[in-house]
Design an enzyme around this catalytic site. Structure first.
Site, PDB file in Angstrom:
ATOM      1  N   ASP A  84     -19.919  -2.296   1.767  1.00  7.53           N
ATOM      2  CA  ASP A  84     -18.985  -3.225   2.402  1.00  7.53           C
ATOM      3  C   ASP A  84     -19.759  -4.466   2.887  1.00  7.53           C
ATOM      4  O   ASP A  84     -21.008  -4.472   2.864  1.00  7.53           O
ATOM      5  CB  ASP A  84     -18.309  -2.476   3.561  1.00  7.53           C
ATOM      6  CG  ASP A  84     -16.964  -3.059   3.949  1.00  7.53           C
ATOM      7  OD1 ASP A  84     -16.475  -3.964   3.269  1.00  7.53           O
ATOM      8  OD2 ASP A  84     -16.392  -2.573   4.955  1.00  7.53           O
ATOM      9  N   GLY A 210      -9.047  -5.285   6.567  1.00  5.52           N
ATOM     10  CA  GLY A 210      -8.323  -5.244   7.847  1.00  5.52           C
ATOM     11  C   GLY A 210      -7.067  -4.408   7.738  1.00  5.52           C
ATOM     12  O   GLY A 210      -6.009  -4.781   8.219  1.00  5.52           O
ATOM     13  N   VAL A 232      -9.911   0.468   4.798  1.00  5.68           N
ATOM     14  CA  VAL A 232      -9.517   1.017   6.092  1.00  5.68           C
ATOM     15  C   VAL A 232     -10.762   1.506   6.829  1.00  5.68           C
ATOM     16  O   VAL A 232     -11.539   2.295   6.286  1.00  5.68           O
ATOM     17  CB  VAL A 232      -8.529   2.192   5.920  1.00  5.68           C
ATOM     18  CG1 VAL A 232      -8.209   2.828   7.265  1.00  5.68           C
ATOM     19  CG2 VAL A 232      -7.245   1.726   5.236  1.00  5.68           C
ATOM     20  N   THR A 234     -11.106   0.876  10.983  1.00  4.51           N
ATOM     21  CA  THR A 234     -10.805   1.025  12.414  1.00  4.51           C
ATOM     22  C   THR A 234     -10.039   2.302  12.763  1.00  4.51           C
ATOM     23  O   THR A 234     -10.446   3.053  13.653  1.00  4.51           O
ATOM     24  CB  THR A 234     -10.021  -0.202  12.908  1.00  4.51           C
ATOM     25  OG1 THR A 234     -10.787  -1.376  12.613  1.00  4.51           O
ATOM     26  CG2 THR A 234      -9.780  -0.130  14.413  1.00  4.51           C
TER      27      THR A 234
HETATM   28 ZN   LIG Z   1     -13.636  -6.321   5.745  1.00  8.67          ZN
END
Ligand SMILES: [Zn+2]
Length: 281
Positions: A84, A210, A232, A234
């Site tokens: 990421d 997000g 995904v 959070t």
């Molecule tokens: Zn991101």
């Protein structure tokens, strides 16, 4: 089955849907992600966020890759290994050598021409190893800053996206269409019209960052309008933390750490299988 992310994105594009890419920190999270995918019979992508390693001392790229590879070998569904957000060329190449089949170079905060040039440099190096590159155009900001998700200056422009993909030779593009990283203070409203225009302007798979907290109906719309990878983090991290808190509370001083994996994994798998219903494979 460990599968190149590029192949998984092609499967998603062919099925006119999105694969879900989950960030993970450790064995519990990766194990749960892979097992959830097997349970629902759909492809999945495991992502390492470099700062979790460099800033917080969670798994390094080699350790992360080894865990994903060994766990992917135990299941029949395609499992991808992705790096990421990273803007450090050397770290990206370390991940490439560790076996990541897709790496994200994030130059979204840079001027357009610099973002193109840097992405191209990463793409040339990664492609030589058969590794795909995700780039970002426009900027997906932070949900805590409400203005980040409504600032149209940060949104991806369709014509610029086409030029960016062609000149940078990236394989997938993260677009800014109204989502943001972290916990939303206000319900986000994805700009689906803009997304469909970007999708019409390019063949490349598009990525939505997000992903925690976007209403499901908006995600359904995004997935049929060109989003083929959906990130995904959070929500998954928050649940893992909740498991830790609950486990401590339930067991108190009489508890032990050994039973923790057996306690948290079913909870994580339950969340993940539900989330993966959004993926219409
Ligand atoms: Zn991101």
């Amino acid at each position: 089955m460990l599968t190149p992310v590029k192949d998984i994105l092609k499967m998603a594009s062919d099925a006119n849907t999105s694969v879900i890419a989950f960030n993970s920190l450790d064995y519990n999270m990766i194990y749960s992600t892979v097992q959830a995918a097997e349970k629902v019979g759909k492809p999945v992508i495991c992502m390492l966020y470099p700062e979790h390693h460099t800033g917080f001392n969670w798994a390094n790229p080699e350790g992360f890759a080894a865990m994903v590879k060994s766990l992917a070998d135990e299941v029949s569904v395609p499992v991808g290994l992705h790096l990421d957000h990273c803007s450090d060329f050397n770290y990206i190449m370390r991940a490439v050598k560790a076996g990541f089949s897709c790496v994200m170079y994030d130059g979204s905060m840079l001027p357009l021409e610099e973002n193109i040039a840097n992405t191209r440099k990463v793409a040339d190096a990664a492609h030589a190893f058969g590794v795909a590159v995700e780039a970002e155009l426009g900027h997906v900001g932070f949900a805590a800053t409400v203005s980040d998700q409504s600032n149209l200056d940060m949104y991806t422009q369709p014509d610029v996206a086409a030029k960016f993909i062609e000149e940078s030779t990236c394989d997938a593009l993260a677009v800014a269409i109204g989502s943001a990283h972290g916990v939303y203070k206000e319900t986000p409203h994805l700009d689906i019209k803009r997304l469909s225009e970007i999708n019409a302007a390019t063949e490349a798979p598009l990525v939505l960052h997000g992903g925690s907290g976007i209403p499901d109906d908006q995600l359904d719309q995004a997935f049929v309008n060109g989003i083929n990878k959906f990130n995904v983090g959070t929500e998954f991290f928050q649940l893992y933390y909740d498991c830790l808190k609950d486990y401590g509370q339930i067991n108190g001083d009489g508890g032990n750490i050994f039973d923790y994996a057996n306690y948290c994994q079913p909870r994580l798998i339950d969340y993940l299988t539900k989330k993966m219903e959004l993926s219409k494979f």
